[in-house]
Design a protein around this motif. Sequence first.
Motif, PDB file in Angstrom:
ATOM      1  N   ALA A   1       0.860  -1.175   0.000  1.00  0.00           N
ATOM      2  CA  ALA A   1       0.000   0.000   0.000  1.00  0.00           C
ATOM      3  C   ALA A   1       0.897   1.226   0.000  1.00  0.00           C
ATOM      4  N   PHE A   2       1.097   1.802  -1.183  1.00  0.00           N
ATOM      5  CA  PHE A   2       2.020   2.921  -1.321  1.00  0.00           C
ATOM      6  C   PHE A   2       1.270   4.235  -1.395  1.00  0.00           C
ATOM      7  N   ALA A   3       1.851   5.246  -0.743  1.00  0.00           N
ATOM      8  CA  ALA A   3       1.283   6.591  -0.798  1.00  0.00           C
ATOM      9  C   ALA A   3       1.954   7.358  -1.927  1.00  0.00           C
ATOM     10  N   ALA A   4       1.771   6.901  -3.158  1.00  0.00           N
ATOM     11  CA  ALA A   4       2.427   7.524  -4.304  1.00  0.00           C
ATOM     12  C   ALA A   4       1.508   8.565  -4.931  1.00  0.00           C
ATOM     13  N   SER A   5       2.109   9.631  -5.431  1.00  0.00           N
ATOM     14  CA  SER A   5       1.332  10.644  -6.132  1.00  0.00           C
ATOM     15  C   SER A   5       1.013  10.152  -7.533  1.00  0.00           C
ATOM     16  N   ALA A   6       0.091  10.822  -8.209  1.00  0.00           N
ATOM     17  CA  ALA A   6      -0.317  10.404  -9.551  1.00  0.00           C
ATOM     18  C   ALA A   6       0.841  10.434 -10.525  1.00  0.00           C
ATOM     19  N   ALA A   7       1.802  11.325 -10.301  1.00  0.00           N
ATOM     20  CA  ALA A   7       2.926  11.459 -11.217  1.00  0.00           C
ATOM     21  C   ALA A   7       4.046  10.479 -10.913  1.00  0.00           C
ATOM     22  N   SER A   8       3.957   9.774  -9.800  1.00  0.00           N
ATOM     23  CA  SER A   8       5.014   8.856  -9.409  1.00  0.00           C
ATOM     24  C   SER A   8       4.941   7.579 -10.229  1.00  0.00           C
ATOM     25  N   PRO A   9       6.082   7.007 -10.594  1.00  0.00           N
ATOM     26  CA  PRO A   9       6.053   5.721 -11.291  1.00  0.00           C
ATOM     27  C   PRO A   9       5.545   4.624 -10.359  1.00  0.00           C
ATOM     28  N   ALA A  10       4.683   3.760 -10.895  1.00  0.00           N
ATOM     29  CA  ALA A  10       4.162   2.676 -10.076  1.00  0.00           C
ATOM     30  C   ALA A  10       5.276   1.694  -9.767  1.00  0.00           C
ATOM     31  N   PRO A  11       5.403   1.275  -8.518  1.00  0.00           N
ATOM     32  CA  PRO A  11       6.475   0.346  -8.171  1.00  0.00           C
ATOM     33  C   PRO A  11       6.205  -1.044  -8.731  1.00  0.00           C
ATOM     34  N   THR A  12       7.270  -1.741  -9.025  1.00  0.00           N
ATOM     35  CA  THR A  12       7.182  -3.143  -9.416  1.00  0.00           C
ATOM     36  C   THR A  12       7.520  -3.974  -8.190  1.00  0.00           C
ATOM     37  N   VAL A  13       6.563  -4.781  -7.730  1.00  0.00           N
ATOM     38  CA  VAL A  13       6.713  -5.527  -6.494  1.00  0.00           C
ATOM     39  C   VAL A  13       6.809  -7.016  -6.810  1.00  0.00           C
ATOM     40  N   TRP A  14       7.850  -7.647  -6.307  1.00  0.00           N
ATOM     41  CA  TRP A  14       8.004  -9.105  -6.417  1.00  0.00           C
ATOM     42  C   TRP A  14       7.897  -9.707  -5.031  1.00  0.00           C
ATOM     43  N   LYS A  15       7.139 -10.803  -4.928  1.00  0.00           N
ATOM     44  CA  LYS A  15       7.069 -11.570  -3.688  1.00  0.00           C
ATOM     45  C   LYS A  15       7.214 -13.038  -4.032  1.00  0.00           C
ATOM     46  N   GLY A  16       7.987 -13.729  -3.242  1.00  0.00           N
ATOM     47  CA  GLY A  16       8.206 -15.136  -3.505  1.00  0.00           C
ATOM     48  C   GLY A  16       8.988 -15.771  -2.384  1.00  0.00           C
ATOM     49  N   VAL A  17       9.778 -16.755  -2.732  1.00  0.00           N
ATOM     50  CA  VAL A  17      10.587 -17.477  -1.768  1.00  0.00           C
ATOM     51  C   VAL A  17      12.043 -17.387  -2.181  1.00  0.00           C
ATOM     52  N   ALA A  18      12.894 -17.034  -1.249  1.00  0.00           N
ATOM     53  CA  ALA A  18      14.342 -16.999  -1.466  1.00  0.00           C
ATOM     54  C   ALA A  18      15.008 -17.567  -0.220  1.00  0.00           C
ATOM     55  N   MET A  19      15.981 -18.428  -0.418  1.00  0.00           N
ATOM     56  CA  MET A  19      16.693 -19.051   0.693  1.00  0.00           C
ATOM     57  C   MET A  19      15.739 -19.763   1.644  1.00  0.00           C
ATOM     58  N   GLY A  20      14.678 -20.339   1.067  1.00  0.00           N
ATOM     59  CA  GLY A  20      13.765 -21.158   1.841  1.00  0.00           C
ATOM     60  C   GLY A  20      12.727 -20.403   2.637  1.00  0.00           C
ATOM     61  N   ALA A  21      12.574 -19.106   2.415  1.00  0.00           N
ATOM     62  CA  ALA A  21      11.612 -18.345   3.210  1.00  0.00           C
ATOM     63  C   ALA A  21      10.992 -17.243   2.357  1.00  0.00           C
ATOM     64  N   VAL A  22       9.920 -16.656   2.864  1.00  0.00           N
ATOM     65  CA  VAL A  22       9.225 -15.582   2.162  1.00  0.00           C
ATOM     66  C   VAL A  22      10.160 -14.393   1.973  1.00  0.00           C
ATOM     67  N   ALA A  23      10.123 -13.789   0.787  1.00  0.00           N
ATOM     68  CA  ALA A  23      10.998 -12.663   0.468  1.00  0.00           C
ATOM     69  C   ALA A  23      10.246 -11.687  -0.429  1.00  0.00           C
ATOM     70  N   SER A  24      10.791 -10.484  -0.559  1.00  0.00           N
ATOM     71  CA  SER A  24      10.151  -9.477  -1.417  1.00  0.00           C
ATOM     72  C   SER A  24      11.172  -8.466  -1.905  1.00  0.00           C
ATOM     73  N   MET A  25      10.857  -7.860  -3.044  1.00  0.00           N
ATOM     74  CA  MET A  25      11.623  -6.735  -3.581  1.00  0.00           C
ATOM     75  C   MET A  25      10.639  -5.738  -4.189  1.00  0.00           C
ATOM     76  N   THR A  26      10.906  -4.460  -3.971  1.00  0.00           N
ATOM     77  CA  THR A  26      10.104  -3.396  -4.549  1.00  0.00           C
ATOM     78  C   THR A  26      11.034  -2.457  -5.303  1.00  0.00           C
ATOM     79  N   LEU A  27      10.789  -2.308  -6.597  1.00  0.00           N
ATOM     80  CA  LEU A  27      11.622  -1.472  -7.446  1.00  0.00           C
ATOM     81  C   LEU A  27      10.785  -0.302  -7.967  1.00  0.00           C
ATOM     82  N   VAL A  28      11.280   0.921  -7.775  1.00  0.00           N
ATOM     83  CA  VAL A  28      10.626   2.107  -8.309  1.00  0.00           C
ATOM     84  C   VAL A  28      11.350   2.471  -9.604  1.00  0.00           C
ATOM     85  N   HIS A  29      10.692   2.235 -10.731  1.00  0.00           N
ATOM     86  CA  HIS A  29      11.322   2.456 -12.030  1.00  0.00           C
ATOM     87  C   HIS A  29      10.231   2.673 -13.071  1.00  0.00           C
ATOM     88  N   PRO A  30      10.416   3.605 -14.005  1.00  0.00           N
ATOM     89  CA  PRO A  30       9.343   3.911 -14.965  1.00  0.00           C
ATOM     90  C   PRO A  30       9.078   2.798 -15.972  1.00  0.00           C
TER      91      PRO A  30
END
Length: 343
Positions: free
Chosen positions: A25-54
């Motif tokens: 749940a991001f508080a991004a403005s309308a002009a902000s690029p939408a983040p790309t969010v990855w969720k999965g499993v890494a090293m045997g446990a739940v993990a995530s990455m969020t990248l802000v890129h156009p």
Amino acid sequence: MLNRRRFLSVAATAAVLGSVPGRPAFAASAASPAPTVWKGVAMGAVASMTLVHPDRAQAQAMIARCMAEVERLESIFSLYRADSALSRLNAAGRLDDPQTELVQLLSFGLSLAQASGGAFDPSVQPLLRLYFDHFSRPGASPQGPTAAAIAQARQRVGFADVEVGLGRIRLGRPGAAITLNGLAQGFITDRVADLLQANGFDNVLIDLGEGRALGHRPDGAPWRAGVADPAEPGRTLFELPLGSARGQYPALASSGGYGTRFGPNPALHHLLDPRTGRSANHHAAVSVAAPRATLADGLSTTLLVLSPEQRTPLLANYPTVRTWFVDAAGHVTGPDGAPAGGA
């Protein structure tokens, strides 16, 4: 890899991404690029990455590259893959022509062992194996291994007998074995952050067991992480701003006995003091903010093991870190014992 403290790292991610665990749940403005969010499993446990890129396609391709790097590094450090470099080292007692990453991380672990007087020790694996084997047997004593069994396992533990070089790693004691579970998550987190930054991704949030942030959120505000109460998961003890700017913390790691408990007694857990062979219970949890996740990872484990009287000399070696200590009642103090909180 051993799931040492996934609870706090996941709690931190949930606090960063929004009030509902697992839902961004991001508080991004309308002009902000939408983040790309990855969720999965890494090293045997739940993990995530969020990248802000156009460019979402570019961000998704970069996430795939990052996960390939995680897989490569796990093939070096994992104790649960028989063909990993670390498993082969433990099986043979030596490893010729080790990968550079293994030399680097084990060398850092040995330096931390020296600085902490053995409170942190990569060669603690025989003791961990003893506890896991004991509690995997039906009808095992809930008190844990006997004093004689612990003493015997401790004879196979000793960081001073581990030899590390670019051409060879050798374990000097019969039956010795290495674990890098107190460092590998932080090291892999740093490698992913470095890979992202080198490819022009300057605003990212990473949770691969330890937290690492670059830049800021889509709306320009800092990323924030909440440190949860280990005794009451729904309660956030304090929050911290994560990121690259002044007053923010690039990396955050937390350790506590809640990560892996042995049997019904919560005082018996995986964070063992290698000097005694017993679980360390000076603190319920320790959180460390540092410039790099590798350092935060190693120090959070070490400071959990050290008594309050022993930690001052160690922390003098790392003036850039900040630490928080949580007791069983959820009280948070700094290294001087005074009440402390977030920012």
